[in-house]
Design an enzyme around this catalytic site. Structure first.
Site, short mmCIF file in Angstrom:
data_model
loop_
_atom_site.label_atom_id
_atom_site.label_comp_id
_atom_site.label_asym_id
_atom_site.label_seq_id
_atom_site.Cartn_x
_atom_site.Cartn_y
_atom_site.Cartn_z
CE1 TYR A 21 -4.50 -1.27 -0.27
CE2 TYR A 21 -3.22 -2.78 1.24
CZ TYR A 21 -3.76 -2.34 0.30
OH TYR A 21 -5.09 -3.34 -0.06
CE1 TYR A 148 -8.67 -4.51 1.19
CE2 TYR A 148 -8.54 -5.39 3.60
CZ TYR A 148 -8.21 -5.74 2.52
OH TYR A 148 -7.04 -6.01 2.09
CG ASP A 239 -13.52 -10.66 6.85
OD1 ASP A 239 -13.19 -10.95 7.65
OD2 ASP A 239 -13.52 -9.63 5.51
CE LYS A 268 -6.08 -6.71 9.79
NZ LYS A 268 -7.56 -6.74 8.27
#
Ligand code: PLP
Length: 426
Positions: A21, A148, A239, A268
């Site tokens: 990114y 996302y 999600d 995560k």
């Protein structure tokens, strides 16, 4: 440490590394970090930074946590990895045994991968093949417009079209996108879902759309969407890659719902931010649809590092810490303090909106430039906080705090005060 030249680490980095990114043409030098401890990371000059974004949302118990480090070290010298087809190991089985009962609803099987995007890919494949295996193929997928779900092609396809996907839009598969639900549109959305045909699943980030700009919506509306899906034979995928493990105030965001999803995606915070690991869990109904004498009904998916034992042990250690009373108290303490801070800055002329769900607070700056992720304003804010020893990476004109739960009140106060100062100065 041996240096291959007399260049600084940042200069050596620039010669060989392509960062995520990041527009590499005019990127600022990347800051070499040499140590992490608690909520802090330290650069090579000894400057201390508060990691207020938990290193891209993965860290929940602080950096280099001694308990996780001890468990991981023991595992490293016992079994570092083994192929997970045809073989199994205690850390993978134990993690599944402990994780499944914690999840909302009745989740009965764990499929391991190694990151959030692949956890999503597996969930999508499970749903598409589920209907196919039942002899009722359905190819459409439903998702939120600003969602996302990751950076691989399937995950990108179910994510909102944005600057992140722009170069690939023509190759992404078609998805039905809906707006976030609210009081005004909920009945239309329910009607729309009820009218859908050929739709295999609905994938959503529960309560908060993270990368989309920390967009928050209410559990009661999500409940209605899930119910509408259930009535229309549409599988539901939560999600919880970002929302899982306490972020929203409950261990999982879906605990705040009455109607429970069929599939969960986790990553995560799963290992406390120590190791890469992804998990897709499902109901026994979905699992059973793949049991057959027909080999074509197998889920042909797997990654080299599926169920890596070191990552599983890190996740088990992280779970131990998560379930301690002090962690729950920290989650409640952070949520309560964010709520107070919200009241203090709400209505400030530079604050377009401030919103909070559990341990996450997001502040949308009023700017002439609008909300572009690429705005100069974003870079200005990022630099402002970095200079003052705080890592806050704005999403366009939105800054948010998403810190490890061990953050102390004094550090929270310092972040709040620095945000207030920024509101006056920027
Ligand atoms: C970060 C994220 C992903 C992707 O996870 P990676 O490990 O970065 O591939 C998927 N879904 C959500 C909600 C996320 O926040």
């Amino acid at each position: 440490m041996s240096s291959i030249s007399n260049l600084s680490l940042a200069e050596r980095d620039k010669k060989v590394i392509w960062h995520p990114y990041t527009q590499m043409k005019d990127a600022l030098p990347h800051i070499p970090i040499v140590k992490g401890e608690g909520v802090y990371v330290f650069d090579e000059n000894g400057k201390r930074y508060i990691d207020a974004v938990s290193s891209w949302w993965v860290n929940i118990h602080g950096h280099s946590h001694p308990y996780i480090a001890k468990k991981v070290t023991e595992q490293l010298t016992t079994l570092e990895h083994v192929i997970f087809a045809g073989f199994t190991h205690e850390p993978a089985v134990l993690l599944a045994e402990r994780l499944l009962p914690l999840l909302p609803g009745k989740q009965e099987r764990v499929f391991y991968t190694d990151n959030g995007s692949t956890a999503v890919e597996v969930a999508l494949k499970m749903c598409l093949q589920y209907w196919d295996n039942l002899g009722n193929p359905k190819t459409k997928i439903l998702a939120f417009k600003n969602a996302y779900h990751g950076d691989t092609f399937g995950a990108m396809s179910v994510s909102g079209r944005s600057i992140f996907t722009d170069a690939f839009n023509s190759l992404l598969f078609d998805v039905e996108f809906i707006e976030l639900p609210n009081e005004e549109n909920i009945s239309d959305l329910v009607k729309y879902i009820s009218s859908l045909q050929n739709t295999s699943c609905f994938i959503f980030e529960p309560l908060i759309l993270g990368s989309g700009g920390m967009l928050m919506y209410e559990a009661k509306y999500l409940d209605q969407l899930i119910l509408a899906c259930q009535k229309n034979d549409i599988l539901t995928i939560a999600d919880e890659v970002m929302t899982g493990f306490g972020r929203t105030g409950t261990y999982f965001a879906c605990e705040q719902l009455h109607h429970k999803p069929d599939i969960f995606c986790l990553s995560k915070g799963l290992t406390g931010g120590t190791m890469p690991l992804g998990v897709t869990t499902c109901t026994v109904d979905i699992f059973n649809a793949f049991l057959s004498d027909d080999k074509l009904k197998t889920l042909y998916h797997g990654h080299s590092f599926t169920a890596n034992p070191i990552a599983c042990v890190a996740a088990l250690a992280s779970l131990d810490l998560l379930l301690e009373n002090t962690t729950l108290e920290n989650i409640q303490r952070i949520s309560a303090r964010h709520a107070l801070f919200l009241k203090q800055i709400e209505g400030h002329k530079k604050v377009k909106s401030v919103r909070q769900t559990g341990t996450i607070i997001a502040i949308e700056w009023n700017t002439e430039q609008g909300t572009s992720y690429l705005s100069n304003h974003r870079n200005q804010l990022y630099a402002y906080f970095l200079e003052r020893g705080i890592i806050l990476r704005p999403l366009g004109n939105i800054i948010y705090i998403l810190a490890p739960y061990v953050i102390k009140d004094t550090d929270l106060d310092y972040i709040y005060d620095t945000i207030k100062a920024a509101l006056e100065e920027i």
